[in-house]
Design a protein around this motif. Structure first.
Motif, PDB file in Angstrom:
ATOM      1  N   GLN A 167       0.872  -1.242  -0.074  1.00 29.61           N
ATOM      2  CA  GLN A 167      -0.137  -0.067   0.079  1.00 29.61           C
ATOM      3  C   GLN A 167       0.817   1.301   0.002  1.00 29.61           C
ATOM      4  O   GLN A 167       0.306   2.254  -0.180  1.00 29.61           O
ATOM      5  CB  GLN A 167      -0.922   0.261   1.106  1.00 29.61           C
ATOM      6  N   PHE A 168       2.219   1.158   0.169  1.00 29.26           N
ATOM      7  CA  PHE A 168       3.067   2.425   0.330  1.00 29.26           C
ATOM      8  C   PHE A 168       3.774   2.401  -1.016  1.00 29.26           C
ATOM      9  O   PHE A 168       4.513   3.136  -1.251  1.00 29.26           O
ATOM     10  CB  PHE A 168       4.102   2.264   1.406  1.00 29.26           C
ATOM     11  N   GLY A 169       3.550   1.459  -2.056  1.00 29.56           N
ATOM     12  CA  GLY A 169       4.441   1.310  -3.097  1.00 29.56           C
ATOM     13  C   GLY A 169       5.840   0.988  -2.937  1.00 29.56           C
ATOM     14  O   GLY A 169       6.434   1.635  -3.888  1.00 29.56           O
ATOM     15  N   LEU A 170       6.046   0.219  -1.931  1.00 33.93           N
ATOM     16  CA  LEU A 170       7.396  -0.021  -1.899  1.00 33.93           C
ATOM     17  C   LEU A 170       7.743  -1.480  -1.859  1.00 33.93           C
ATOM     18  O   LEU A 170       6.652  -2.006  -1.557  1.00 33.93           O
ATOM     19  CB  LEU A 170       7.947   0.292  -0.404  1.00 33.93           C
ATOM     20  N   SER A 171       8.802  -2.254  -2.160  1.00 29.88           N
ATOM     21  CA  SER A 171       8.885  -3.412  -2.039  1.00 29.88           C
ATOM     22  C   SER A 171      10.428  -3.367  -1.550  1.00 29.88           C
ATOM     23  O   SER A 171      11.390  -2.507  -1.715  1.00 29.88           O
ATOM     24  CB  SER A 171       8.721  -4.012  -3.320  1.00 29.88           C
ATOM     25  N   GLY A 172      10.895  -4.807  -1.294  1.00 28.00           N
ATOM     26  CA  GLY A 172      12.177  -4.847  -0.880  1.00 28.00           C
ATOM     27  C   GLY A 172      12.355  -6.451  -0.781  1.00 28.00           C
ATOM     28  O   GLY A 172      11.695  -7.256  -0.903  1.00 28.00           O
ATOM     29  N   SER A 173      13.871  -6.621  -0.311  1.00 26.59           N
ATOM     30  CA  SER A 173      14.253  -7.990  -0.181  1.00 26.59           C
ATOM     31  C   SER A 173      14.279  -8.547   1.398  1.00 26.59           C
ATOM     32  O   SER A 173      14.483  -9.685   1.714  1.00 26.59           O
ATOM     33  CB  SER A 173      15.487  -8.253  -0.676  1.00 26.59           C
ATOM     34  N   LEU A 174      13.409  -7.527   2.342  1.00 22.28           N
ATOM     35  CA  LEU A 174      13.504  -7.879   3.514  1.00 22.28           C
ATOM     36  C   LEU A 174      12.584  -9.191   3.661  1.00 22.28           C
ATOM     37  O   LEU A 174      11.572  -9.097   3.365  1.00 22.28           O
ATOM     38  CB  LEU A 174      13.208  -6.677   4.288  1.00 22.28           C
ATOM     39  N   ARG A 175      13.048  -9.975   4.864  1.00 22.47           N
ATOM     40  CA  ARG A 175      12.240 -11.185   5.249  1.00 22.47           C
ATOM     41  C   ARG A 175      11.829 -10.871   6.633  1.00 22.47           C
ATOM     42  O   ARG A 175      12.629 -10.382   7.420  1.00 22.47           O
ATOM     43  CB  ARG A 175      13.017 -12.387   4.815  1.00 22.47           C
ATOM     44  N   SER A 176      10.619 -11.183   7.113  1.00 19.59           N
ATOM     45  CA  SER A 176      10.151 -11.191   8.341  1.00 19.59           C
ATOM     46  C   SER A 176      11.282 -12.277   9.367  1.00 19.59           C
ATOM     47  O   SER A 176      11.665 -13.285   8.794  1.00 19.59           O
ATOM     48  CB  SER A 176       8.911 -11.890   8.549  1.00 19.59           C
ATOM     49  N   ASP A 177      11.505 -11.765  10.368  1.00 18.46           N
ATOM     50  CA  ASP A 177      12.106 -12.789  11.295  1.00 18.46           C
ATOM     51  C   ASP A 177      11.276 -13.724  11.982  1.00 18.46           C
ATOM     52  O   ASP A 177      11.947 -14.566  12.965  1.00 18.46           O
ATOM     53  CB  ASP A 177      12.889 -11.857  12.256  1.00 18.46           C
ATOM     54  N   SER A 178      10.183 -14.137  11.506  1.00 22.02           N
ATOM     55  CA  SER A 178       9.270 -15.147  12.099  1.00 22.02           C
ATOM     56  C   SER A 178      10.096 -16.325  12.271  1.00 22.02           C
ATOM     57  O   SER A 178      10.328 -17.002  11.267  1.00 22.02           O
ATOM     58  CB  SER A 178       8.139 -15.246  11.352  1.00 22.02           C
ATOM     59  N   ALA A 179      10.335 -16.861  13.466  1.00 28.05           N
ATOM     60  CA  ALA A 179      10.868 -18.270  13.766  1.00 28.05           C
ATOM     61  C   ALA A 179      10.826 -18.615  15.324  1.00 28.05           C
ATOM     62  O   ALA A 179      10.316 -17.847  16.157  1.00 28.05           O
ATOM     63  CB  ALA A 179      12.483 -17.898  13.406  1.00 28.05           C
ATOM     64  N   SER A 180      11.033 -19.720  15.397  1.00 30.94           N
ATOM     65  CA  SER A 180      10.933 -20.500  16.837  1.00 30.94           C
ATOM     66  C   SER A 180      12.031 -19.695  17.530  1.00 30.94           C
ATOM     67  O   SER A 180      13.444 -19.843  17.345  1.00 30.94           O
ATOM     68  CB  SER A 180      10.890 -21.706  16.868  1.00 30.94           C
ATOM     69  N   VAL A 181      12.054 -19.193  18.723  1.00 28.63           N
ATOM     70  CA  VAL A 181      13.121 -18.778  19.409  1.00 28.63           C
ATOM     71  C   VAL A 181      13.571 -19.807  20.721  1.00 28.63           C
ATOM     72  O   VAL A 181      14.612 -19.546  21.663  1.00 28.63           O
ATOM     73  CB  VAL A 181      13.054 -17.528  20.124  1.00 28.63           C
TER      74      VAL A 181
END
Lengths: 334, 334
Positions: free
Chosen positions: B186-200
């Motif tokens: 919705q911001f017209g941005l994109s990138g290569s960043l990935r969520s850090d979603s993971a088991s700690v």
């Protein structure tokens, strides 16, 4: 800023969310075990076998004659534990709140949840709230996980059902379905009917020591006919229901006649369907009828060898096969 | 009838619901304990203290670089147990599905949930599905209750934190918040960043035997700054964060600069913030850095006597008070 309604910021983890949790959830549900500063809470282990169940609640409207989403959610989870022969002990509560919900309503539903939980001696040990944008929720959805303990001997199960067993219901069927439908006012109907939403724990406790008791279930979504189908599928036998023995309130019959609904598919939220050896049918009936929740308990059918079908016996010796439910006339009934 | 999408009848208790549960939920999550014919399921009691937590998941979009609502839900619950010093054992899953959701997507998210649960040895013991009408949901919401066991000695808690304690984070902050935001487009941005979603869980296990460890928390909604505020409020002391020590990915910094976000308030879904006696700070850092999940672990601050505030130390000796989060720039982030 309208401070009488839920804002997105009530879900952001910050000040408003903290105040909402303290002002509503902890105020009503607080107890020595519930620690809203903790990520996970340690539970004293009760004596007996641990049982667990989970249920989501999406009823619309959020309040209806005889209950609201708060009491309904407690009864739903308590009843799942009760028909499995357990007593409720703990529960968790996940609330998904739609932006714009009146805070006074949320307060009322959580107070109602707390009251019903106390009445059933079920302690809320963990909770979570999320806020979704306007148009992405139905006002309020609750998901509840219940933990109970079972100390009794006889395990109950559909696999214990044998031909000849009696089928008993603890009260009239379809009251919840029709009461909620009328509360929607979309049919231009209204009535005095109240939902049967209630804890079936007293009913379950009254009979669960009977060795002849095979199986209990609370007929919620899909109603009596769906429980009968579950029994038929699991046992491979047929379930015969006697049309004139099934307790039905006149308002339920009238609305079903008018709109073409089959009352056997309507949701109940405070009834038990039990299968029991014929020798103990009278015992179940008399124990249930002695309770305020079971005054209309009735022997409504029996298990017949083979077939795996659900059959309605009409008064004149006729038989009609009841098929499994296909379409859904009443979404968000529970 | 479009049979590739969820219909209201998938929630009615009848045939379609049964087939959906068998075809997706049982197929992916099935195990000897999960009995979809039972109202409540008996749990073998594991050794150790039982811990429980619950969380609702409403992330939008349902899939994002680095995860989806299925894996996010497992990680969220596993992480709440892990930072409390427990190992996950059981969970329940309540799914609220919006009419019209593609069945193939639901299948993918539940498969993802199952995979993440297996990786964390967490068994799904009970479930429930409800279907709400189009426009009354966000595609899919999940509520998960997790049960874990804690065998360790040292109890962790914010009340154990004392002045002088070191504050350590296991990796870069805000990756999840920005990755999900970019995925919305919705911001017209994109990138290569990935969520850090993971088991700690591996991170928590690596340090939870240290007697000098005071407290751990996964900084989700409200981010690092909100955890710091929770510590400040509970302890009465101040939390000092060193601006240049907090690990931040360049993409996170760039988007925050562009849109005026404060990265310290952005959600993480695979990080731990720990408070530890200074004598054990090096041990935590080296144990975490030895793990693939903790390569960027950093000492980012300390506890200072009194004040109850959160203070950012800038490079030139400057100090800025970080207030509690008020508005919500990013709803449905988890």
């Amino acid at each position: 800023m309208d401070d009488t309604r839920i804002l997105l910021a009530h879900g952001n983890g910050g000040r408003l969310m903290r105040e909402l949790i303290a002002g509503i959830f902890v105020r009503h549900l607080g107890n020595p075990l519930l620690d809203t500063d903790a990520d996970a809470v340690a539970l004293p282990q009760p004596d007996g076998e641990l049982l667990v169940t989970t249920d989501g609640f999406t009823v619309e409207p959020l309040e209806f004659p005889g209950g609201d989403i708060g009491s309904l959610a407690v009864h739903g989870v308590v009843n799942d534990l009760a028909v499995a022969g357990a007593d409720p002990v703990y529960c968790t509560l996940s609330a998904l709140i739609e932006e714009g919900l009146e805070i006074a309503k949320l307060d009322r539903y959580i107070a109602s949840f707390a009251r019903a939980a106390r009445q059933n001696r079920m302690t809320v040990v963990a909770g979570d709230t999320k806020v979704v944008r306007r148009g992405e929720g139905g006002g309020l959805y609750l998901s509840v996980t219940g933990v109970g303990v079972r100390r009794a001997a006889a395990p109950l199960g559909m696999n214990r059902i044998v031909p000849g067993d009696a089928v008993i219901v603890s009260g009239s069927v379809g009251d919840h379905g029709i009461a909620v439908m009328l509360a929607r006012e979309q049919f231009g109907l209204s009535g005095s009917l109240r939902s049967d939403s209630a804890s079936v724990l007293p009913l379950a406790r009254a009979v669960r020591d009977l060795p002849e008791l095979r199986f209990m279930r609370d007929p919620t979504r899909g109603g009596l006919a769906t429980v009968a189908h579950e029994i038929a599928r699991a046992s491979g036998h047929s379930v015969l229901l006697e049309q004139h023995a099934v307790p039905l309130r006149p308002e339920v019959v009238a609305v079903c006649d008018m709109l073409g609904y089959d009352p056997y598919f309507l949701a109940c939220e405070g009834r038990i369907v039990a299968a029991v050896a014929p020798s103990a049918a009278e015992a179940v009936l008399s124990r249930w009828r002695a309770l305020p929740e079971g005054g209309d308990a009735a022997l409504i059918g029996r298990i017949e060898t083979g077939g795996g079908r659900v059959i309605l016996e009409t008064g004149l010796g006729g038989r009609r096969v009841i098929d499994e439910l296909e379409d859904d006339p009443l979404p968000r009934i529970c």
